[in-house]
Design a protein around this motif. Structure first.
Motif, PDB file in Angstrom:
ATOM      1  N   LEU A  30       6.925   3.103   2.850  1.00  0.00           N
ATOM      2  CA  LEU A  30       7.129   4.309   3.630  1.00  0.00           C
ATOM      3  C   LEU A  30       6.408   4.235   4.960  1.00  0.00           C
ATOM      4  CD1 LEU A  30       5.316   7.275   1.888  1.00  0.00           C
ATOM      5  CD2 LEU A  30       5.912   5.277   0.605  1.00  0.00           C
ATOM      6  N   GLN A  31       7.084   4.752   5.934  1.00  0.00           N
ATOM      7  CA  GLN A  31       6.526   4.775   7.279  1.00  0.00           C
ATOM      8  C   GLN A  31       6.026   6.181   7.532  1.00  0.00           C
ATOM      9  OE1 GLN A  31       7.076   1.999   9.652  1.00  0.00           O
ATOM     10  NE2 GLN A  31       5.547   3.024  10.927  1.00  0.00           N
ATOM     11  N   ILE A  32       4.731   6.321   7.773  1.00  0.00           N
ATOM     12  CA  ILE A  32       4.172   7.624   8.098  1.00  0.00           C
ATOM     13  C   ILE A  32       3.477   7.502   9.441  1.00  0.00           C
ATOM     14  CG2 ILE A  32       2.564   9.434   7.408  1.00  0.00           C
ATOM     15  CD1 ILE A  32       3.028   8.610   4.509  1.00  0.00           C
ATOM     16  N   GLN A  33       4.080   8.108  10.421  1.00  0.00           N
ATOM     17  CA  GLN A  33       3.591   7.992  11.790  1.00  0.00           C
ATOM     18  C   GLN A  33       3.447   6.515  12.150  1.00  0.00           C
ATOM     19  OE1 GLN A  33       0.170  10.557  11.871  1.00  0.00           O
ATOM     20  NE2 GLN A  33       1.392  12.392  11.665  1.00  0.00           N
ATOM     21  N   SER A  34       2.268   6.103  12.569  1.00  0.00           N
ATOM     22  CA  SER A  34       2.154   4.714  13.013  1.00  0.00           C
ATOM     23  C   SER A  34       1.888   3.732  11.877  1.00  0.00           C
ATOM     24  CB  SER A  34       1.012   4.614  14.018  1.00  0.00           C
ATOM     25  OG  SER A  34      -0.218   4.866  13.365  1.00  0.00           O
ATOM     26  N   LYS A  35       1.767   4.263  10.663  1.00  0.00           N
ATOM     27  CA  LYS A  35       1.369   3.386   9.555  1.00  0.00           C
ATOM     28  C   LYS A  35       2.513   3.114   8.598  1.00  0.00           C
ATOM     29  CE  LYS A  35      -3.392   4.956   9.346  1.00  0.00           C
ATOM     30  NZ  LYS A  35      -4.347   5.766   8.578  1.00  0.00           N
ATOM     31  N   ARG A  36       2.404   1.977   7.960  1.00  0.00           N
ATOM     32  CA  ARG A  36       3.308   1.682   6.860  1.00  0.00           C
ATOM     33  C   ARG A  36       2.492   1.644   5.571  1.00  0.00           C
ATOM     34  NH1 ARG A  36       5.600  -3.741   7.782  1.00  0.00           N
ATOM     35  NH2 ARG A  36       3.886  -3.810   9.283  1.00  0.00           N
ATOM     36  N   PHE A  37       3.063   2.199   4.537  1.00  0.00           N
ATOM     37  CA  PHE A  37       2.417   2.149   3.234  1.00  0.00           C
ATOM     38  C   PHE A  37       3.344   1.431   2.259  1.00  0.00           C
ATOM     39  CE2 PHE A  37       0.377   5.684   5.316  1.00  0.00           C
ATOM     40  CZ  PHE A  37      -0.942   5.563   4.938  1.00  0.00           C
ATOM     41  N   TYR A  38       2.799   0.480   1.547  1.00  0.00           N
ATOM     42  CA  TYR A  38       3.554  -0.181   0.493  1.00  0.00           C
ATOM     43  C   TYR A  38       3.004   0.262  -0.849  1.00  0.00           C
ATOM     44  CZ  TYR A  38       5.583  -3.269   3.982  1.00  0.00           C
ATOM     45  OH  TYR A  38       6.273  -3.761   5.056  1.00  0.00           O
ATOM     46  N   LEU A  39       3.884   0.753  -1.698  1.00  0.00           N
ATOM     47  CA  LEU A  39       3.483   1.111  -3.053  1.00  0.00           C
ATOM     48  C   LEU A  39       4.117   0.101  -3.992  1.00  0.00           C
ATOM     49  CD1 LEU A  39       4.047   5.004  -3.012  1.00  0.00           C
ATOM     50  CD2 LEU A  39       2.199   3.662  -2.060  1.00  0.00           C
ATOM     51  N   ASP A  40       3.323  -0.778  -4.531  1.00  0.00           N
ATOM     52  CA  ASP A  40       3.837  -1.808  -5.431  1.00  0.00           C
ATOM     53  C   ASP A  40       3.416  -1.510  -6.859  1.00  0.00           C
ATOM     54  OD1 ASP A  40       4.748  -3.112  -3.190  1.00  0.00           O
ATOM     55  OD2 ASP A  40       3.008  -4.441  -3.046  1.00  0.00           O
ATOM     56  N   VAL A  41       4.403  -1.414  -7.739  1.00  0.00           N
ATOM     57  CA  VAL A  41       4.074  -1.316  -9.166  1.00  0.00           C
ATOM     58  C   VAL A  41       3.927  -2.732  -9.682  1.00  0.00           C
ATOM     59  CG1 VAL A  41       4.778  -0.480 -11.431  1.00  0.00           C
ATOM     60  CG2 VAL A  41       5.408   0.799  -9.388  1.00  0.00           C
ATOM     61  N   LYS A  42       2.782  -3.015 -10.255  1.00  0.00           N
ATOM     62  CA  LYS A  42       2.526  -4.362 -10.746  1.00  0.00           C
ATOM     63  C   LYS A  42       2.048  -4.305 -12.173  1.00  0.00           C
ATOM     64  CE  LYS A  42       1.586  -6.775  -6.522  1.00  0.00           C
ATOM     65  NZ  LYS A  42       0.878  -7.994  -6.146  1.00  0.00           N
ATOM     66  N   GLN A  43       2.051  -5.467 -12.783  1.00  0.00           N
ATOM     67  CA  GLN A  43       1.579  -5.517 -14.160  1.00  0.00           C
ATOM     68  C   GLN A  43       0.954  -6.873 -14.414  1.00  0.00           C
ATOM     69  OE1 GLN A  43       4.355  -4.606 -17.422  1.00  0.00           O
ATOM     70  NE2 GLN A  43       5.171  -6.643 -17.194  1.00  0.00           N
ATOM     71  N   ASN A  44      -0.143  -6.841 -15.112  1.00  0.00           N
ATOM     72  CA  ASN A  44      -0.714  -8.082 -15.607  1.00  0.00           C
ATOM     73  C   ASN A  44      -1.129  -7.831 -17.048  1.00  0.00           C
ATOM     74  OD1 ASN A  44      -3.155  -6.694 -15.540  1.00  0.00           O
ATOM     75  ND2 ASN A  44      -3.749  -7.566 -13.571  1.00  0.00           N
TER      76      ASN A  44
END
Length: 256
Positions: A30-44
DNA sequence: GCGGCTA
């Protein structure tokens, strides 16, 4: 707005090739103003979690990790924070609270503490999420700042991921391997696998008649223990001539 | 087009 992908095939890929048995199950950007956020669902093998990475306009990167259960808690807090934010009047330069914290919450998961602070500065209002009890070995800092205007969008993205993957952290649930016992001449060794809030560990105890000692080895380092052990086994097999095991970065008791 | 009061 955000884009998302879901990886089906990766869930079945053999562990080890990615990040040491770490699979990426889904990702949203997601792009919020000047920033990008990555939400990664991961599993180990320890369970499922979400990696939240913030990329600044200049490319600076910081990230935090949330267990799915903590992510759910965070999602609920985001609603409260954005309600509160919506109820705020315009920033008043006269009436700034101590440290500019307009509202704070805390979440605890195992040995981690997550501090949520709605703050404001000359640039505006933002939610700062910082994590304590972090081993900071030169990695990205465990702190992100979400512009207040983006909290709802962030919450919605989180909600989507949690609806798809649930809020169960998974991982080990009391299915730890059995302990073992080994006798060598008059010595007894016990291997016990345990788990506490810091994770899984192996307790190796040496027990003699009036003597007992033990070491506790975090699961994270079992492979390295094994490698060092195997290395010494090899070295001893080669013969007693020039017995010298390269120490490398593994420090001995007298090393500094 | 940012930018988030340090170690």
């Amino acid at each position: 707005m955000y884009r998302s992908r879901v990886f089906r095939g990766d869930m079945l890929s053999p562990p080890g090739q990615q990040q040491q048995g770490e699979q990426e199950l889904a990702t949203k950007m997601l792009q919020i103003q000047s920033k990008r956020f990555y939400l990664d669902v991961k599993q180990n093998r320890r369970g499922r979690f979400i990696k939240v990475a913030e990329i600044g306009a200049d490319g600076r990167r910081s990230q935090i990790f949330l267990a799915l259960s903590t992510a759910a808690e965070f999602r609920d807090h985001l609603s409260t924070f954005s309600d509160f934010y919506a109820s705020l009047g315009p920033p008043n330069p006269e009436n700034v609270p101590e440290d500019g914290k307009l509202k704070s919450e805390m979440m605890i998961k195992d040995n981690r503490r997550y501090y949520l602070d709605l703050k404001e500065n000359s640039r505006g209002r933002f939610l700062r999420v910082s994590v304590s009890q972090t081993i900071t070995r030169g990695g990205p800092r465990s702190q992100i700042a979400i512009p207040a205007q983006g909290m709802i969008e962030f919450r919605d993205a989180l909600t989507d991921l949690l609806e798809e993957f649930g809020t169960d952290d998974g991982g080990f649930k009391g299915e730890l391997p059995e302990g073992r016992h080994m006798r060598v001449e008059n010595k007894n060794f016990y291997f016990d696998i345990g788990q506490n809030n810091r994770g899984i560990y192996m307790r190796i105890s040496e027990v003699k008649t009036n003597f007992r000692t033990a070491i506790t080895v975090p699961e994270k380092s079992w492979a390295r223990f094994r490698d060092i052990f195997a290395d010494y086994c090899e070295k001893m097999k080669e013969g007693g001539e020039k017995v010298s095991v390269a120490g490398g970065s593994e420090a001995g008791p007298n090393a500094k």
